[in-house]
Design a protein around this motif. Structure first.
Motif, PDB file in Angstrom:
ATOM      1  N   ILE A 134       0.836  -1.203   0.228  1.00 17.90           N
ATOM      2  CA  ILE A 134       0.044  -0.046   0.034  1.00 17.90           C
ATOM      3  C   ILE A 134       0.937   1.368   0.251  1.00 17.90           C
ATOM      4  N   ASP A 135       0.637   2.175  -0.843  1.00 14.46           N
ATOM      5  CA  ASP A 135       1.317   3.403  -1.077  1.00 14.46           C
ATOM      6  C   ASP A 135       0.863   4.224   0.026  1.00 14.46           C
ATOM      7  N   MET A 136       1.522   5.320   0.157  1.00 14.54           N
ATOM      8  CA  MET A 136       1.147   6.413   1.305  1.00 14.54           C
ATOM      9  C   MET A 136       0.268   7.773   1.013  1.00 14.54           C
ATOM     10  N   ASP A 137       1.194   8.502   0.121  1.00 12.06           N
ATOM     11  CA  ASP A 137       0.755   9.794  -0.126  1.00 12.06           C
ATOM     12  C   ASP A 137      -0.413   9.548  -1.188  1.00 12.06           C
ATOM     13  N   GLY A 138      -1.378  10.322  -1.036  1.00 10.81           N
ATOM     14  CA  GLY A 138      -2.447  10.176  -1.946  1.00 10.81           C
ATOM     15  C   GLY A 138      -3.174   9.028  -1.721  1.00 10.81           C
ATOM     16  N   GLU A 168      -2.560   1.792  -5.184  1.00 14.50           N
ATOM     17  CA  GLU A 168      -1.790   3.028  -5.553  1.00 14.50           C
ATOM     18  C   GLU A 168      -2.752   4.033  -6.146  1.00 14.50           C
ATOM     19  N   ASN A 169      -2.229   5.423  -6.198  1.00 13.74           N
ATOM     20  CA  ASN A 169      -3.093   6.503  -6.766  1.00 13.74           C
ATOM     21  C   ASN A 169      -2.169   7.208  -7.801  1.00 13.74           C
ATOM     22  N   ALA A 170      -0.939   6.834  -7.851  1.00  9.35           N
ATOM     23  CA  ALA A 170      -0.057   7.570  -9.042  1.00  9.35           C
ATOM     24  C   ALA A 170       0.261   6.684 -10.228  1.00  9.35           C
TER      25      ALA A 170
HETATM   26 MG    MG Z   1       0.804   8.099  -3.844  1.00 11.29          MG
END
Ligand code: MG
Length: 250
Positions: free
Chosen positions: A27-31, A188-190
């Protein structure tokens, strides 16, 4: 009725897997866990334009996932035709971090606690995979997501030689969790993060929490795209169930 079977079958064919049995979520953190991208892009923009270099706030969304050093080098290459020195990188990334900390506190991404809770209840290991080296958010994780991310299961910019979009961060996360690519899902968001996770072989769920369109996520290799983290949280239980019950006949 919502179903993800066709996206799952498409992913299995593309990666030559018979099935995905999710044991770990990377799991990604920012966004993704934090609604932090507006602050990151504002801090980057302030630091870079203070150097007298032209930039737009939007471009920093496109660099999301890269390490600080990599973002600084993109700007230096464009402006001066060379990489920044290690001293420049340290000084400039520090300045960006200070500007970030001066902005209003970052909030949790709506839906993220619910999404993480479903993973915990499903017995799926959670691994944090962030391109960030900023301790201000990394240190908040325990408070904001109690018992969700064990300290041994974290990959930050300090743990890899190649950041996203290179697959190394997600490969490292799979090694930490002791799982194979076909036992991994990524969130992810990016686009660069999606590419990193997808190239590492994870079933990658993209969530469009910022201005980047869903097509960019599909192009980067996303298996499924949700338009908000709330939508992801509402559907992830069904998605896990369908992953467990869908396989390709060879
Ligand atoms: Mg991100």
């Amino acid at each position: 009725m919502t179903t993800f079977v066709s996206q799952i079958e498409c992913f299995l064919k593309k990666h030559h897997y018979k099935a995905v049995k999710p044991l770990a979520a990377l799991i990604d953190m920012d966004g993704t866990l934090y609604d932090s991208m507006r602050n990151h892009s504002a801090a980057w923009y302030r630091m870079i334009t203070e150097l007298g270099i032209d930039a737009t706030q939007e471009e920093f969304y496109m660099y999301e996932g890269r390490t600080g050093a990599s973002t600084i080098n993109i700007i230096f290459q464009r402006t001066y035709g060379r990489d920044a020195t290690p001293e420049d990188i340290e000084e400039l990334y520090h300045r960006k971090t200070v500007y970030f900390s001066e902005l209003p506190p970052v909030k949790l991404m709506p839906g993220a606690p619910e999404m993480v809770r479903v993973l915990m209840e499903s017995g799926i290991k959670r691994v944090l995979v962030t391109g960030s080296g900023q301790t201000s958010l990394i240190n908040r994780i325990n408070e904001d997501f109690p018992n969700a991310f064990s300290p041994e299961l974290r990959v930050t910019s300090r743990d890899v030689s190649h950041g996203k979009p290179h697959p190394e961060p997600f490969i490292r996360a799979m090694q930490l969790a002791g799982v194979r690519p076909s036992q991994s899902i990524a969130i992810e968001n990016a686009p660069l993060g999606v590419k990193s996770a997808s190239d590492a072989g994870a079933f990658t769920i993209a969530v469009t929490t910022g201005p980047i369109p869903r097509e960019a996520m599909i192009d980067a290799g996303a298996a499924v795209v949700f338009s908000s983290m709330e939508e992801c949280a509402e559907n992830i239980h069904l998605l896990i169930y369908e992953l467990l019950t869908t396989s390709l006949k060879s």
